[in-house]
Design an enzyme around this catalytic site. Structure first.
Site, PDB file in Angstrom:
ATOM      1  N   ASP A 271       0.749  -1.256   0.035  1.00 13.76           N
ATOM      2  CA  ASP A 271       0.051  -0.068  -0.032  1.00 13.76           C
ATOM      3  C   ASP A 271       0.787   1.242  -0.134  1.00 13.76           C
ATOM      4  O   ASP A 271       1.933   1.142   0.323  1.00 13.76           O
ATOM      5  CB  ASP A 271      -0.880  -0.108   1.028  1.00 13.76           C
ATOM      6  CG  ASP A 271      -2.076   0.708   1.162  1.00 13.76           C
ATOM      7  OD1 ASP A 271      -2.398   1.428   0.052  1.00 13.76           O
ATOM      8  OD2 ASP A 271      -3.194   0.407   1.586  1.00 13.76           O
ATOM      9  N   GLU A 480     -17.166  10.181   5.018  1.00 16.33           N
ATOM     10  CA  GLU A 480     -16.710   8.725   5.256  1.00 16.33           C
ATOM     11  C   GLU A 480     -15.836   8.211   4.150  1.00 16.33           C
ATOM     12  O   GLU A 480     -16.100   8.558   2.969  1.00 16.33           O
ATOM     13  CB  GLU A 480     -17.591   7.851   5.706  1.00 16.33           C
ATOM     14  CG  GLU A 480     -18.621   7.356   4.721  1.00 16.33           C
ATOM     15  CD  GLU A 480     -19.473   6.273   4.987  1.00 16.33           C
ATOM     16  OE1 GLU A 480     -19.313   5.558   5.912  1.00 16.33           O
ATOM     17  OE2 GLU A 480     -20.496   5.984   3.901  1.00 16.33           O
TER      18      GLU A 480
END
Length: 734
Positions: A271, A480
């Protein structure tokens, strides 16, 4: 002098052509050889410095060999994302999960891959093939388990169930990568490996430890399915640590399980910035070089970043890592590029001939609408308020998401040419037959608008003459998502601190209900919301998620009966925060429908319809031998007044077994269309692996004894209108 200039230019051009011709004679450019032989030849010609730079997500060109630059980072979560071109935007991943439709996922992924090919081809023609977001290696799907509704990135997943996640993820990967025996249409990447689901605020430093039982029965099954059966090309290792080791350097996860046990031969990317986390946040390594060595040794081939892996050159020269370790990773990377056809003539690779005409083509737009329709979940419909009549004279559309073109796109999204909001869809549906008035009324978390604080009395006065009121609220990807800076109450770093619908929206609906007019709540969200007051007091509730570019059309189709709602919840909607364990507790006790001992507001698998279905004639053997396939069949009849789709769900539960096990577990599902009065026989075949439970070190156990099989429109032992006719049988496994 002029003749000399022309002569020099001509000589330079001749030499350049000759150089290119010489390059084309190199074995790795020879498409008649095997990919393996070509990759071995290519890597043998690289210097150490060139090899190391190829292990960054932005791999530079190698002009002396004719190798173009390439950026490994591209996105296609629900349509090709973040490119400079317009693309089709399908519903957010959690909404696609609510379709429970593997065929639709496959089609959507196939269409997205074709749009991605068109973009890559255009970028190549324009000399931009080394840019980010125009490549063919897509860092999707996100198959983490949505274990806690507070996680802001849960919207990117396929929900809380390992089996549903695995089946939808497998369909996506197969659709994206294609069926060609030689070439990949595009390369999918299963992420984030593994045991990763927030909190976002501590994702770079968080260390998690779970039991072998939870690891193998909850967190790894979807990854195993995509690696061993879907043959996913890539895997992304997660930011967090597992049992004190960063995931990208975990010998257990990366070397033992992924490479040795599952036989994964594709590439692994970190990542973004995850290798830096080894020494910056986890503090498990003293510096970038130590982190890079550990990551590469354990099979992380690409650093999404531009710093840590550059230390590998000196590490090889000083003997701290063998060059063969570098070669191994670089070979994996070029094998992917070879399989994508990047080193072969365009005439040989059909995907490389994809026309820009596929971008936002009519079939792709139709699929985006179809999936938006299928994803919508009817949660409540008291006294059959829905569908509304198209002859309605006046309708009021109210709320923060009513005309919000951002919310419908979710996150990791592309940019379509046209977005249909709920307000747009309702207006288009009614046309000139009725009037539509719009009031935003409130923001997501407060009643302060640019013109001042909302006067609820004045609001109700303006809409009280409407024949029906539609409140379009919920939350939004503006609140979110991934590691966001959000200062709104109830939200933190992209996560949520409460699952309750923001109070101001409940207050708005209380005021609207006081008008005495029927109120419909259309909820947009990427995660489960607790709406206890609304469930008790609002007669009709529709969950529309973040529905993509055609969200508004799909919402209007459901509200006015042109589409019979058929979405089913891929997550549990809890009643309150009190139902949830601590957010950072990764143990599965009392989490998700598989282990939750309380009563949900809306259970996993739940969804209503405008028609009714009857299940009968469940057939299962009474006794079977251990480790054999179990056939299951049932009769399904549409007993209502409208045609529609039903999602048939099969659950198992072991009874009286001494081993640890879930309360129940989904093991089969089918989406089925039935006309009014039509009956179909639905068949399943349960395999030994489907019935097994993983024990220590992932060893599969096939319990003997009583097994309960339940088939219906939802979970067994859940009292809802959708599950009143679930049929169960108990068989004995010897």
């Amino acid at each position: 002098m002029l003749k000399k200039v022309f002569f020099a230019a001509g000589l330079f051009f001749s030499l350049a052509v000759q150089a290119q011709a010489d390059k084309s004679q190199l074995p790795f450019w020879n498409y008649k050889l095997s990919f393996e032989a070509r990759v071995n030849d290519l890597v043998s010609r690289l210097t150490l410095e060139e090899k190391v730079k190829q292990m960054l997500n932005h791999a530079p060109a190698i002009p002396r060999l004719g190798i173009p630059a390439y950026d490994w980072w591209s996105e296609v979560l629900h349509g090709v994302a973040r490119t400079p071109y317009h693309t089709t935007v399908y519903p957010q991943a959690i909404a696609m999960a609510a379709t429970w439709d593997t065929v639709a996922l496959y089609t959507m992924a196939d269409q997205s891959a074709r749009e991605g090919r068109a973009i890559h081809n255009k970028a190549t023609e324009e000399g931009k093939n080394g840019d980010r977001y125009v490549g063919l290696t897509y860092w999707t799907p996100n198959i983490n388990i949505f274990r806690d509704p507070r996680w802001g990135r849960g919207q990117e997943t396929y929900g809380e169930d390992p089996f549903l996640t695995a089946m939808l993820g497998r369909a996506f990967v197969r659709g994206l990568q294609g069926e060609d025996p030689k070439y990949l249409k595009a390369a999918a990447c299963a992420k984030h490996y593994a045991i990763h689901s927030g909190p976002e605020a501590v994702r770079h430093s968080f260390d998690v430890d779970v039991s072998d039982y939870d690891l193998w029965n909850t967190y790894l099954p979807a990854f195993k399915e995509l690696v061993t059966h879907a043959k996913v090309a890539g895997v992304m290792c997660a930011y967090n640590a597992f049992r004190k080791k960063p995931c990208c350097g975990s010998d257990l996860l990366m070397t033992d399980i992924l490479r040795r046990q599952w036989g994964f031969t594709g590439y692994v990317t970190s990542d973004c910035g995850a290798i830096d986390d080894f020494f910056n946040y986890h503090k498990t390594h003293p510096n970038a070089e130590a982190a890079a060595i550990d990551a590469v040794t354990n099979g992380t081939d690409v650093e999404c970043g531009n710093r840590a892996y550059l230390t590998l050159t000196d590490a090889v020269k000083t003997g701290r890592i063998a060059e063969k370790e570098i070669d191994r990773s670089v070979k994996r990377l070029f094998m992917i590029r070879m399989r994508l056809g990047m080193f072969d003539p365009v005439s040989m690779v059909s995907y490389a001939q994809t026309s820009p005409a596929v971008l936002e083509s009519a079939p792709h737009k139709a699929q985006a609408l179809k999936m938006a329709q299928e994803s919508i979940v009817l949660l409540k419909n008291e006294n059959h308020l829905l569908p509304l009549s198209k002859s309605i004279k006046k309708i009021a559309v109210v709320g923060p998401n009513a005309d919000n073109s951002i919310a419908v796109l979710g996150n990791y999204n592309g940019t379509p040419s046209k977005i249909v909001t709920a307000l747009d869809g309702i207006k288009a549906k009614l046309g000139t037959n009725g009037s539509v008035v719009y009031e935003k009324a409130v923001n997501f978390t407060n009643a302060m608008l640019p013109e001042g604080k909302t006067d609820f009395a004045a609001l109700t006065s303006r809409v009280k003459d409407a024949d029906a009121i539609i409140f379009v609220g919920g939350i939004s990807p503006q609140l979110e998502g991934e590691e966001m800076k959000v200062n709104e109450p109830g939200f933190n770093s992209g996560d949520r601190t409460t699952i309750l619908l923001p109070t101001v929206q409940t207050e708005a609906m209380k005021a609207l209900k006081a008008t005495g007019k029927p109120v419909v709540f259309v909820m947009m969200t990427g995660s489960a919301l607790a709406i206890p007051w609304e469930q008790e007091n609002i007669p009709a509730i529709v969950n529309a998620w973040y529905g993509g570019q055609a969200a508004g059309t799909a919402i209007a189709d459901v509200l006015f009966g042109d589409y019979n709602p058929s979405g089913r919840l891929p997550v549990t909607f809890y009643k309150s925060d009190a139902d949830l364990p601590a957010f950072d507790d990764y143990r599965m006790e009392n989490r998700t429908y598989r282990y939750f001992s309380g009563q949900a507001l809306y259970p996993f698998g739940y969804g209503l319809s405008y028609t009714t279905f009857r299940y009968e004639g469940l057939k299962v053997p009474t006794t079977v031998k251990n480790k054999v396939r179990i056939p299951v069949s049932i009769q399904l009849t549409n007993t209502g007044a409208k045609g529609g789709e039903e999602v048939v769900q099969l659950y198992i539960s072991y009874q009286g077994q001494p081993i640890k096990k879930p309360l129940k577990a989904l093991k089969g599902f089918q989406r089925v269309w039935l006309n009014r009065g039509q009956t179909k026989t639905i068949k399943f075949l349960l395999t030994p692996d489907a019935l097994a439970i993983a024990g220590e070190n992932g060893k599969l156990l096939n319990p003997k004894g009583k097994l309960r099989i339940s088939v219906g429109g939802g979970q067994p032992d859940v009292n809802t209108p959708a599950t009143s006719n679930v049929v169960s049988r108990v068989l004995t496994i010897n």
